[in-house]
Write an enzyme that holds these catalytic residues in place. Sequence first.
Site, PDB file in Angstrom:
ATOM      1  CG  ASP A 147      -1.997  -1.145   1.221  1.00  0.00           C
ATOM      2  OD1 ASP A 147      -2.206  -1.518   0.035  1.00  0.00           O
ATOM      3  OD2 ASP A 147      -2.310  -1.457   2.583  1.00  0.00           O
ATOM      4  CG  HIS A 155      41.519 -16.799 -47.939  1.00  0.00           C
ATOM      5  ND1 HIS A 155      40.182 -17.281 -47.914  1.00  0.00           N
ATOM      6  CD2 HIS A 155      41.694 -15.764 -48.850  1.00  0.00           C
ATOM      7  CE1 HIS A 155      39.609 -16.702 -48.776  1.00  0.00           C
ATOM      8  NE2 HIS A 155      40.565 -15.779 -49.463  1.00  0.00           N
ATOM      9  CB  SER A 161      52.753 -25.665 -19.614  1.00  0.00           C
ATOM     10  OG  SER A 161      52.668 -27.040 -19.613  1.00  0.00           O
ATOM     11  CE  LYS A 164      52.610 -24.522 -24.632  1.00  0.00           C
ATOM     12  NZ  LYS A 164      51.414 -23.576 -24.544  1.00  0.00           N
ATOM     13  CD  GLU A 186      44.947 -18.861 -24.155  1.00  0.00           C
ATOM     14  OE1 GLU A 186      45.843 -19.496 -24.764  1.00  0.00           O
ATOM     15  OE2 GLU A 186      45.005 -19.136 -22.955  1.00  0.00           O
TER      16      GLU A 186
END
Length: 461
Positions: free
Chosen positions: A127, A183, A313, A319, A326
Amino acid sequence: MADKFRLEHDSLGEVRVPADALYGAQTQRAVDNFRLSGQVMPAAFIHALGFIKAAAARVNHELGLMPEDAATAIETAAREVARGCHDPHFPVDVFQTGSGTSSNMNANEVIARLASLQLGRPVHPNDDVNRGQSSNDVIPTAIHLSASQRIHQILIPSLTHLAAVIDARATELRGITKTGRTHLMDAMPIRLDQELGGWAAQIRDAVARIESSLPRLQALAIGGTAVGTGINTHPDFGPRLAKRLAEDTGIAFTCSENHFRDLSAQDSAVEMSGQLRTTAVGMMKIANDLRWMNSGPRAGLGEISLPALQPGSSIMPGKVNPVIPEAAAMVCAQVMGNDTTIAIAGQSGNFQLNVMLPVIARNLLESIELLANAARTLADLAIAGLTVNHARLDELLKGNPILVTALNSVVGYERAAAIAARAYAQDRPILELAGEMTSLTREELARLLDPARLTEGGITR
């Protein structure tokens, strides 16, 4: 255990509610009924409900529909909600009633309890706090309000920052020529500043598209109440509330001219989600280009080196992976998925009400937050710190037989193709073979085959 709960009631009867909860019976029923994801409605959406309830109380008082002390108490409590002071008291799952009634009542109950404590007398969630409103116009309004706020607050600034960082690096790298690719195959030369300039243009276009959709997102459904007719509300309530929200937020909110559309459809949210999807598509293209350019470093393109942020890694020492592009690409995939959900939800406007409003709110706001965060992360942790491997660029460029394209207008396509074929077969420089297979002097060939000159376009003569 009894002292940890209190009894609340609604139109269906009594409900046990945690003793320290600010919410009441209807919220508790929703908590009990919707144990689906454990995800609550986004904070920005809850805060938007606070803005709406604060503005509604003030407008109701201005229209002579609510006494000053009650309006002030409700407004004070609602502004606390808008500031995020009571976020833990909004426990309703995203996957709830399709109108979002549970979230609207959650806000009404929390604000009513806070206002009652302040006034020393009961303030009713329906209300008083919900006066002149319905979940059916409040929730669409909260979607538009929260999404517009977050777009202005974080998304546009973050995308603008990304474009500025790309532009700055393009200026810094101007004049560095590399092998172009179509390409994924060797093509005519291009400058790094041209390549990065294409990225920056994509992001600036994304901002322009988002801004072009904002006027429709900033038109609010408030005032339509239950089915769009405005039943149980003053005819000036919606326009006044939209004006007050514009003053409170600094965003040009307006009261929509057609509430039947606003309650039954979420086309503006669907449209904005489409713009976010397009932004994600462009950002994923940039992220993937960075990954390709950084690939290797020995067996890939190795054109650039992204900042080494963490070991790449758990088994291969030394690495280092392109973790920021990503992560950005995963954000983009999530935004595209969110857009699909929003599109399906947008179709769920059955007659006078869309019944997938909460999931639209959740996905739209998540897409805005994710894209804003990804834009800044990509700018600051990848693009700002990338370095160019000049020797690698020069090596690839000098051995590119496609440079012979520059001789088309001089010796013809067939002769140029024969030169390129022999260059591939014998792994010899174009400049050397063209000297043997045409009458052009070495000086003429050096000028015609100059990679930097070729990045300017035009007809070679």
